[in-house]
Design a protein around this motif. Structure first.
Motif, PDB file in Angstrom:
ATOM      1  N   GLY A  45      35.145  61.939  -4.598  1.00 31.83           N
ATOM      2  CA  GLY A  45      35.417  63.360  -4.755  1.00 31.83           C
ATOM      3  C   GLY A  45      34.144  64.190  -4.754  1.00 31.83           C
ATOM      4  O   GLY A  45      33.031  63.676  -4.658  1.00 31.83           O
ATOM      5  N   LYS A  46      34.323  65.483  -4.882  1.00 28.34           N
ATOM      6  CA  LYS A  46      33.200  66.420  -4.824  1.00 28.34           C
ATOM      7  C   LYS A  46      32.283  66.300  -6.044  1.00 28.34           C
ATOM      8  O   LYS A  46      31.066  66.405  -5.937  1.00 28.34           O
ATOM      9  CB  LYS A  46      33.753  67.845  -4.710  1.00 28.34           C
ATOM     10  N   LEU A  47      32.880  66.090  -7.232  1.00 26.18           N
ATOM     11  CA  LEU A  47      32.104  66.094  -8.468  1.00 26.18           C
ATOM     12  C   LEU A  47      31.674  64.706  -8.922  1.00 26.18           C
ATOM     13  O   LEU A  47      30.733  64.568  -9.694  1.00 26.18           O
ATOM     14  CB  LEU A  47      32.910  66.767  -9.587  1.00 26.18           C
ATOM     15  N   GLY A  48      32.361  63.668  -8.494  1.00 30.08           N
ATOM     16  CA  GLY A  48      32.038  62.316  -8.909  1.00 30.08           C
ATOM     17  C   GLY A  48      32.577  61.984 -10.287  1.00 30.08           C
ATOM     18  O   GLY A  48      33.042  62.854 -11.026  1.00 30.08           O
ATOM     19  N   SER A  49      32.498  60.728 -10.622  1.00 26.85           N
ATOM     20  CA  SER A  49      33.000  60.230 -11.900  1.00 26.85           C
ATOM     21  C   SER A  49      31.891  60.210 -12.945  1.00 26.85           C
ATOM     22  O   SER A  49      30.778  59.762 -12.678  1.00 26.85           O
ATOM     23  CB  SER A  49      33.532  58.804 -11.729  1.00 26.85           C
ATOM     24  N   TYR A  50      32.220  60.657 -14.140  1.00 31.59           N
ATOM     25  CA  TYR A  50      31.287  60.601 -15.266  1.00 31.59           C
ATOM     26  C   TYR A  50      30.807  59.170 -15.516  1.00 31.59           C
ATOM     27  O   TYR A  50      29.762  58.958 -16.107  1.00 31.59           O
ATOM     28  CB  TYR A  50      31.964  61.072 -16.558  1.00 31.59           C
ATOM     29  N   TYR A  51      31.608  58.209 -15.121  1.00 32.83           N
ATOM     30  CA  TYR A  51      31.341  56.803 -15.411  1.00 32.83           C
ATOM     31  C   TYR A  51      30.462  56.133 -14.358  1.00 32.83           C
ATOM     32  O   TYR A  51      30.218  54.937 -14.426  1.00 32.83           O
ATOM     33  CB  TYR A  51      32.668  56.069 -15.635  1.00 32.83           C
ATOM     34  N   ALA A  52      29.974  56.914 -13.396  1.00 29.89           N
ATOM     35  CA  ALA A  52      29.004  56.445 -12.404  1.00 29.89           C
ATOM     36  C   ALA A  52      27.636  56.964 -12.855  1.00 29.89           C
ATOM     37  O   ALA A  52      27.112  57.949 -12.350  1.00 29.89           O
ATOM     38  CB  ALA A  52      29.363  56.954 -11.009  1.00 29.89           C
ATOM     39  N   VAL A  53      27.062  56.277 -13.840  1.00 30.68           N
ATOM     40  CA  VAL A  53      25.831  56.729 -14.499  1.00 30.68           C
ATOM     41  C   VAL A  53      24.618  56.488 -13.606  1.00 30.68           C
ATOM     42  O   VAL A  53      24.299  55.350 -13.270  1.00 30.68           O
ATOM     43  CB  VAL A  53      25.653  56.016 -15.862  1.00 30.68           C
ATOM     44  N   GLN A  54      23.934  57.575 -13.286  1.00 24.58           N
ATOM     45  CA  GLN A  54      22.747  57.494 -12.440  1.00 24.58           C
ATOM     46  C   GLN A  54      21.491  57.193 -13.256  1.00 24.58           C
ATOM     47  O   GLN A  54      20.552  56.584 -12.753  1.00 24.58           O
ATOM     48  CB  GLN A  54      22.594  58.813 -11.693  1.00 24.58           C
ATOM     49  N   ASP A  55      21.467  57.614 -14.520  1.00 27.27           N
ATOM     50  CA  ASP A  55      20.290  57.425 -15.367  1.00 27.27           C
ATOM     51  C   ASP A  55      20.729  57.405 -16.825  1.00 27.27           C
ATOM     52  O   ASP A  55      21.163  58.429 -17.351  1.00 27.27           O
ATOM     53  CB  ASP A  55      19.289  58.560 -15.123  1.00 27.27           C
ATOM     54  N   TYR A  56      20.610  56.247 -17.469  1.00 28.37           N
ATOM     55  CA  TYR A  56      21.043  56.108 -18.863  1.00 28.37           C
ATOM     56  C   TYR A  56      20.255  56.985 -19.830  1.00 28.37           C
ATOM     57  O   TYR A  56      20.729  57.272 -20.919  1.00 28.37           O
ATOM     58  CB  TYR A  56      20.935  54.656 -19.326  1.00 28.37           C
ATOM     59  N   LYS A  57      19.056  57.384 -19.446  1.00 30.30           N
ATOM     60  CA  LYS A  57      18.237  58.224 -20.331  1.00 30.30           C
ATOM     61  C   LYS A  57      18.182  59.672 -19.848  1.00 30.30           C
ATOM     62  O   LYS A  57      17.374  60.460 -20.327  1.00 30.30           O
ATOM     63  CB  LYS A  57      16.826  57.649 -20.459  1.00 30.30           C
ATOM     64  N   GLY A  58      19.041  60.022 -18.937  1.00 35.72           N
ATOM     65  CA  GLY A  58      19.047  61.365 -18.389  1.00 35.72           C
ATOM     66  C   GLY A  58      20.240  62.183 -18.848  1.00 35.72           C
ATOM     67  O   GLY A  58      21.231  61.649 -19.350  1.00 35.72           O
ATOM     68  N   ILE A  59      20.119  63.482 -18.661  1.00 39.09           N
ATOM     69  CA  ILE A  59      21.172  64.445 -18.972  1.00 39.09           C
ATOM     70  C   ILE A  59      21.666  65.036 -17.654  1.00 39.09           C
ATOM     71  O   ILE A  59      20.850  65.404 -16.798  1.00 39.09           O
ATOM     72  CB  ILE A  59      20.625  65.594 -19.858  1.00 39.09           C
ATOM     73  N   ASN A  60      22.968  65.153 -17.513  1.00 41.16           N
ATOM     74  CA  ASN A  60      23.534  65.834 -16.358  1.00 41.16           C
ATOM     75  C   ASN A  60      23.072  67.292 -16.415  1.00 41.16           C
ATOM     76  O   ASN A  60      23.426  68.023 -17.349  1.00 41.16           O
ATOM     77  CB  ASN A  60      25.059  65.742 -16.393  1.00 41.16           C
ATOM     78  N   SER A  61      22.282  67.715 -15.456  1.00 42.45           N
ATOM     79  CA  SER A  61      21.689  69.054 -15.487  1.00 42.45           C
ATOM     80  C   SER A  61      22.736  70.167 -15.438  1.00 42.45           C
ATOM     81  O   SER A  61      22.453  71.297 -15.832  1.00 42.45           O
ATOM     82  CB  SER A  61      20.679  69.224 -14.350  1.00 42.45           C
ATOM     83  N   GLU A  62      23.934  69.855 -14.991  1.00 43.16           N
ATOM     84  CA  GLU A  62      25.013  70.852 -15.010  1.00 43.16           C
ATOM     85  C   GLU A  62      25.324  71.281 -16.447  1.00 43.16           C
ATOM     86  O   GLU A  62      25.795  72.396 -16.669  1.00 43.16           O
ATOM     87  CB  GLU A  62      26.280  70.295 -14.374  1.00 43.16           C
ATOM     88  N   TYR A  63      25.097  70.398 -17.396  1.00 42.43           N
ATOM     89  CA  TYR A  63      25.422  70.674 -18.802  1.00 42.43           C
ATOM     90  C   TYR A  63      24.295  71.374 -19.545  1.00 42.43           C
ATOM     91  O   TYR A  63      24.500  71.926 -20.616  1.00 42.43           O
ATOM     92  CB  TYR A  63      25.727  69.384 -19.557  1.00 42.43           C
ATOM     93  N   GLY A  64      23.087  71.276 -19.027  1.00 36.70           N
ATOM     94  CA  GLY A  64      21.902  71.799 -19.699  1.00 36.70           C
ATOM     95  C   GLY A  64      20.811  70.749 -19.646  1.00 36.70           C
ATOM     96  O   GLY A  64      20.793  69.903 -18.760  1.00 36.70           O
ATOM     97  N   ASP A  65      19.927  70.782 -20.650  1.00 39.75           N
ATOM     98  CA  ASP A  65      18.838  69.806 -20.690  1.00 39.75           C
ATOM     99  C   ASP A  65      18.830  69.097 -22.041  1.00 39.75           C
ATOM    100  O   ASP A  65      19.729  69.303 -22.877  1.00 39.75           O
ATOM    101  CB  ASP A  65      17.493  70.471 -20.383  1.00 39.75           C
ATOM    102  N   LEU A  66      17.823  68.253 -22.227  1.00 37.86           N
ATOM    103  CA  LEU A  66      17.742  67.472 -23.465  1.00 37.86           C
ATOM    104  C   LEU A  66      17.679  68.376 -24.689  1.00 37.86           C
ATOM    105  O   LEU A  66      18.323  68.098 -25.703  1.00 37.86           O
ATOM    106  CB  LEU A  66      16.524  66.537 -23.421  1.00 37.86           C
ATOM    107  N   GLU A  67      16.935  69.453 -24.610  1.00 35.59           N
ATOM    108  CA  GLU A  67      16.833  70.361 -25.758  1.00 35.59           C
ATOM    109  C   GLU A  67      18.184  70.993 -26.084  1.00 35.59           C
ATOM    110  O   GLU A  67      18.533  71.160 -27.252  1.00 35.59           O
ATOM    111  CB  GLU A  67      15.758  71.425 -25.523  1.00 35.59           C
ATOM    112  N   ASP A  68      18.960  71.335 -25.060  1.00 37.78           N
ATOM    113  CA  ASP A  68      20.308  71.873 -25.278  1.00 37.78           C
ATOM    114  C   ASP A  68      21.191  70.839 -25.968  1.00 37.78           C
ATOM    115  O   ASP A  68      21.971  71.171 -26.876  1.00 37.78           O
ATOM    116  CB  ASP A  68      20.957  72.281 -23.951  1.00 37.78           C
TER     117      ASP A  68
END
Length: 169
Positions: A45-68
């Motif tokens: 799909g266009k958005l992909g699955s949350y369960y296809a983790v690209q980086d275990y130590k990363g934050i999905n930038s759509e949601y904000g950043d680590l500080e957020d």
């Protein structure tokens, strides 16, 4: 909490504003669906699955950043709530950096290609090989990261039964 769909903005900051209302409903634990970047390779799909983790130590930038995210956790804690995040330990995205840096962490076919979980239609994710004990140390490092860096309270472990009980113990 499905951050992407919880508010029109789909961000940690927008969700954080809803914490007082959620607390008033008697909720004392927030369980967030995966917060990590979503893989692009073999995306469904266009958005992909949350369960296809690209980086275990990363934050999905759509949601904000680590500080957020840290601010969200701190706000929840200030209301006496705990925060757990969904942890995907059985598989990663096909473009997780481990697929290049640690190909030996994955289930490989006879042609040395990374495989999706057998017997599923999960073609957007790469099956981890839990017989490789080096994977255990890397996974532990990633799990500790969120407790130490963001002060989360724990995890909901997705498809936990597919990961060896010995690892969880």
């Amino acid at each position: 909490v499905n951050v992407r769909q919880h508010t029109p903005e789909g961000t940690f900051e927008a969700f954080e504003k809803d914490i007082p209302r959620i607390k008033e409903m008697g909720v004392d634990i927030l369980w967030l669906m995966p917060i990590h970047p979503i893989g692009v390779v073999n995306r469904k799909g266009k958005l992909g699955s949350y369960y296809a983790v690209q980086d275990y130590k990363g934050i999905n930038s759509e949601y904000g950043d680590l500080e957020d995210f840290k601010k969200l956790v701190n706000t929840a804690h200030s209301y006496g709530m705990k925060v757990i995040i969904d942890w995907v330990a059985n598989h990663t995205a096909f473009d997780n950096h481990w697929t290049k840096d640690h190909k030996d962490f994955y289930l490989l076919d006879s042609l040395d290609r990374i495989q999706p979980p057998l017997g599923t239609d999960w073609t957007d994710v790469a099956q981890l090989d839990w017989t490789n004990k080096a994977l255990w140390a890397e996974m532990n490092d990633a799990l500790k990261y969120w407790v130490e860096i963001a002060n989360i309270d724990g995890y909901r472990c997705d498809v936990a039964e597919k990961v060896p009980t010995e690892y969880w113990n």
